[in-house]
Write a protein that holds these residues in place. Structure first.
Motif, PDB file in Angstrom:
ATOM      1  N   GLU A  59      49.671 -29.389 -10.100  1.00  0.00           N
ATOM      2  CA  GLU A  59      48.217 -29.315 -10.215  1.00  0.00           C
ATOM      3  C   GLU A  59      47.538 -29.240  -8.857  1.00  0.00           C
ATOM      4  N   ALA A  60      48.294 -28.944  -7.808  1.00  0.00           N
ATOM      5  CA  ALA A  60      47.708 -28.939  -6.474  1.00  0.00           C
ATOM      6  C   ALA A  60      46.778 -27.763  -6.252  1.00  0.00           C
ATOM      7  N   SER A  61      47.095 -26.593  -6.812  1.00  0.00           N
ATOM      8  CA  SER A  61      46.282 -25.403  -6.641  1.00  0.00           C
ATOM      9  C   SER A  61      46.586 -24.454  -7.774  1.00  0.00           C
ATOM     10  N   PRO A  62      45.651 -23.522  -8.100  1.00  0.00           N
ATOM     11  CA  PRO A  62      44.341 -23.373  -7.518  1.00  0.00           C
ATOM     12  C   PRO A  62      43.364 -24.387  -8.079  1.00  0.00           C
ATOM     13  N   ALA A  63      42.055 -24.134  -7.839  1.00  0.00           N
ATOM     14  CA  ALA A  63      41.045 -25.128  -8.174  1.00  0.00           C
ATOM     15  C   ALA A  63      40.994 -25.465  -9.649  1.00  0.00           C
ATOM     16  N   LEU A  64      41.303 -24.505 -10.510  1.00  0.00           N
ATOM     17  CA  LEU A  64      41.149 -24.757 -11.939  1.00  0.00           C
ATOM     18  C   LEU A  64      42.444 -25.146 -12.636  1.00  0.00           C
ATOM     19  N   GLY A  65      43.570 -25.209 -11.938  1.00  0.00           N
ATOM     20  CA  GLY A  65      44.789 -25.760 -12.505  1.00  0.00           C
ATOM     21  C   GLY A  65      45.213 -25.212 -13.845  1.00  0.00           C
ATOM     22  N   ALA A  66      46.368 -25.649 -14.329  1.00  0.00           N
ATOM     23  CA  ALA A  66      46.870 -25.270 -15.643  1.00  0.00           C
ATOM     24  C   ALA A  66      46.135 -26.056 -16.719  1.00  0.00           C
ATOM     25  N   PRO A  67      46.181 -25.596 -18.003  1.00  0.00           N
ATOM     26  CA  PRO A  67      45.381 -26.240 -19.047  1.00  0.00           C
ATOM     27  C   PRO A  67      45.790 -27.669 -19.371  1.00  0.00           C
ATOM     28  N   PRO A  76      40.244 -29.514 -18.154  1.00  0.00           N
ATOM     29  CA  PRO A  76      39.305 -30.147 -19.097  1.00  0.00           C
ATOM     30  C   PRO A  76      38.020 -30.627 -18.435  1.00  0.00           C
ATOM     31  N   LEU A  77      38.104 -31.065 -17.170  1.00  0.00           N
ATOM     32  CA  LEU A  77      36.875 -31.474 -16.477  1.00  0.00           C
ATOM     33  C   LEU A  77      35.973 -30.274 -16.243  1.00  0.00           C
ATOM     34  N   ALA A  78      36.563 -29.131 -15.870  1.00  0.00           N
ATOM     35  CA  ALA A  78      35.778 -27.916 -15.663  1.00  0.00           C
ATOM     36  C   ALA A  78      35.172 -27.412 -16.965  1.00  0.00           C
ATOM     37  N   ARG A  79      35.836 -27.671 -18.082  1.00  0.00           N
ATOM     38  CA  ARG A  79      35.275 -27.292 -19.392  1.00  0.00           C
ATOM     39  C   ARG A  79      34.215 -28.289 -19.848  1.00  0.00           C
ATOM     40  N   ALA A  80      34.348 -29.539 -19.446  1.00  0.00           N
ATOM     41  CA  ALA A  80      33.397 -30.568 -19.878  1.00  0.00           C
ATOM     42  C   ALA A  80      32.003 -30.319 -19.322  1.00  0.00           C
ATOM     43  N   LEU A  81      31.928 -29.848 -18.081  1.00  0.00           N
ATOM     44  CA  LEU A  81      30.626 -29.713 -17.413  1.00  0.00           C
ATOM     45  C   LEU A  81      29.684 -28.733 -18.116  1.00  0.00           C
ATOM     46  N   PRO A  82      30.109 -27.484 -18.408  1.00  0.00           N
ATOM     47  CA  PRO A  82      29.178 -26.589 -19.111  1.00  0.00           C
ATOM     48  C   PRO A  82      28.830 -27.070 -20.515  1.00  0.00           C
ATOM     49  N   ALA A  83      29.769 -27.757 -21.170  1.00  0.00           N
ATOM     50  CA  ALA A  83      29.472 -28.289 -22.503  1.00  0.00           C
ATOM     51  C   ALA A  83      28.386 -29.356 -22.433  1.00  0.00           C
ATOM     52  N   LEU A  84      28.499 -30.262 -21.467  1.00  0.00           N
ATOM     53  CA  LEU A  84      27.489 -31.306 -21.318  1.00  0.00           C
ATOM     54  C   LEU A  84      26.135 -30.723 -20.926  1.00  0.00           C
ATOM     55  N   VAL A  85      26.135 -29.719 -20.052  1.00  0.00           N
ATOM     56  CA  VAL A  85      24.876 -29.071 -19.666  1.00  0.00           C
ATOM     57  C   VAL A  85      24.213 -28.431 -20.879  1.00  0.00           C
ATOM     58  N   ALA A 135      28.241 -29.934 -28.512  1.00  0.00           N
ATOM     59  CA  ALA A 135      28.502 -29.736 -27.087  1.00  0.00           C
ATOM     60  C   ALA A 135      28.605 -31.072 -26.355  1.00  0.00           C
ATOM     61  N   ILE A 136      27.754 -32.024 -26.697  1.00  0.00           N
ATOM     62  CA  ILE A 136      27.817 -33.332 -26.046  1.00  0.00           C
ATOM     63  C   ILE A 136      29.105 -34.063 -26.424  1.00  0.00           C
ATOM     64  N   ILE A 137      29.461 -34.041 -27.717  1.00  0.00           N
ATOM     65  CA  ILE A 137      30.709 -34.690 -28.147  1.00  0.00           C
ATOM     66  C   ILE A 137      31.901 -34.041 -27.453  1.00  0.00           C
ATOM     67  N   LEU A 138      31.909 -32.704 -27.404  1.00  0.00           N
ATOM     68  CA  LEU A 138      33.008 -31.995 -26.747  1.00  0.00           C
ATOM     69  C   LEU A 138      33.074 -32.334 -25.265  1.00  0.00           C
ATOM     70  N   GLY A 139      31.925 -32.313 -24.595  1.00  0.00           N
ATOM     71  CA  GLY A 139      31.900 -32.593 -23.166  1.00  0.00           C
ATOM     72  C   GLY A 139      32.397 -33.994 -22.843  1.00  0.00           C
ATOM     73  N   PHE A 160      39.959 -37.636 -17.132  1.00  0.00           N
ATOM     74  CA  PHE A 160      40.195 -38.883 -16.407  1.00  0.00           C
ATOM     75  C   PHE A 160      41.496 -39.552 -16.845  1.00  0.00           C
ATOM     76  N   SER A 161      41.851 -39.407 -18.138  1.00  0.00           N
ATOM     77  CA  SER A 161      43.115 -39.994 -18.586  1.00  0.00           C
ATOM     78  C   SER A 161      44.307 -39.241 -18.011  1.00  0.00           C
ATOM     79  N   LEU A 162      44.199 -37.919 -17.869  1.00  0.00           N
ATOM     80  CA  LEU A 162      45.280 -37.151 -17.257  1.00  0.00           C
ATOM     81  C   LEU A 162      45.330 -37.367 -15.749  1.00  0.00           C
ATOM     82  N   ARG A 163      44.184 -37.654 -15.146  1.00  0.00           N
ATOM     83  CA  ARG A 163      44.116 -37.856 -13.696  1.00  0.00           C
ATOM     84  C   ARG A 163      44.697 -39.200 -13.292  1.00  0.00           C
ATOM     85  N   ALA A 164      44.523 -40.215 -14.168  1.00  0.00           N
ATOM     86  CA  ALA A 164      44.964 -41.564 -13.832  1.00  0.00           C
ATOM     87  C   ALA A 164      46.473 -41.609 -13.668  1.00  0.00           C
TER      88      ALA A 164
END
Length: 208
Positions: free
Chosen positions: A3-11, A17-26, A182-186, A194-198
Motif C-alpha cells: 500500500e506504499a504507492s500510488p496514492a490511491l492504493g489497491a481496493p 475506502p477513505l478516498a471513496r468516503a470523502l465524496p460520499a460524505l460531501v 451517501a452519509i451512511i456509506l461515507g 481506519f480499521s484497515l489502517r490500524a
C-alpha cells in the motif's frame, strides 16, 4: 499487495475506502443542508460524486491483483458512465434521475457484493465490500419502488407562524434518500479505512 504507492492504493488497502468516503460524505452533507431537493440537485450532486468515485475505483482497480481487478474496473467504468450521464443532462427531471441512479446502484452494488462474497475468507475488506454492495443495491431498489407521482401533504403546528404545510413529492423524497445513503456509506467507508489502517496485533505463543 503493498500500500506504499500510488496514492490511491489497491481496493483492499485503507487508502481506497477513505478516498471513496470523502465524496460520499460531501454529497450527503450538500443534500442535507440544501433547501432545494429537486431532481436537478440530485443529478448534479450524484454526477460529481460518481465521477470522483469512478476515478478512485479505476485507480485502485489498476493497482489490484488480477483476481479482483476485473470487477473493480468494471464498477469504475459503470460509475463513470452514470456520472457523465447525470452531468450531461442535469435538467432531465425525475424521469431521468430515477433510471440513472437506480441502474447504477443495482449494477455496481451487485459487482461489489460479488467481490465480497468471493473473497469473504481471504481478504480483510471482503465483508465491507459485501455490506457496501448490498447497501448500494438497496438504494437502487428503493428508487424503483417509490412511485414517481408520489405526493404526501403535511401540516405541522408552529407556535410562531401558526401551521406550516407543504407537500413531499417523489423528487424531494428520493433526493433525501440519496443523501441519507451517501452519509451512511461515507461513514461506513471511513470506518473501514481506519480499521484497515490500524496495525494488527501479532499473537505470540508462550511456552510453558
Amino acid at each position: 499487495m503493498s500500500e506504499a504507492s500510488p496514492a490511491l492504493g489497491a481496493p483492499d488497502t485503507w487508502v481506497a475506502p477513505l478516498a471513496r468516503a470523502l465524496p460520499a460524505l460531501v454529497l450527503g452533507l450538500v443534500i442535507t443542508f440544501s433547501q432545494d431537493h429537486s431532481a436537478r440537485l440530485g443529478l448534479a450532486g450524484f454526477g460529481v460524486f460518481a465521477v470522483v468515485t469512478a476515478a478512485v475505483l479505476l485507480a485502485s482497480g489498476l493497482r489490484a491483483d488480477r483476481s479482483v481487478r476485473g470487477l473493480v474496473l468494471l464498477q469504475g467504468v459503470v460509475t463513470a458512465v452514470a456520472g457523465i450521464a447525470a452531468l450531461v443532462l442535469p435538467s432531465g427531471g425525475l424521469g431521468y434521475f430515477v433510471p440513472v441512479v437506480s441502474a447504477w446502484a443495482i449494477v455496481t452494488g451487485a459487482l461489489e457484493a460479488v467481490n465480497g462474497i468471493r473473497f469473504r475468507r481471504a481478504r480483510a475488506a471482503a465483508r465491507d465490500w459485501l455490506f457496501t454492495g448490498v447497501l448500494t443495491a438497496m438504494l437502487g431498489l428503493v428508487f424503483l419502488l417509490v412511485p414517481q407521482d408520489y405526493a404526501d401533504s403535511y401540516a405541522v403546528a408552529d407556535a410562531a407562524d401558526g401551521t406550516v404545510s407543504g407537500v413531499v413529492t417523489a423528487d424531494i423524497l428520493l433526493v433525501g434518500i440519496l443523501g441519507a445513503w451517501a452519509i451512511i456509506l461515507g461513514v461506513q467507508l471511513a470506518i473501514v479505512a481506519f480499521s484497515l489502517r490500524a496495525p494488527r496485533p501479532v499473537s505470540t505463543k508462550v511456552s510453558a
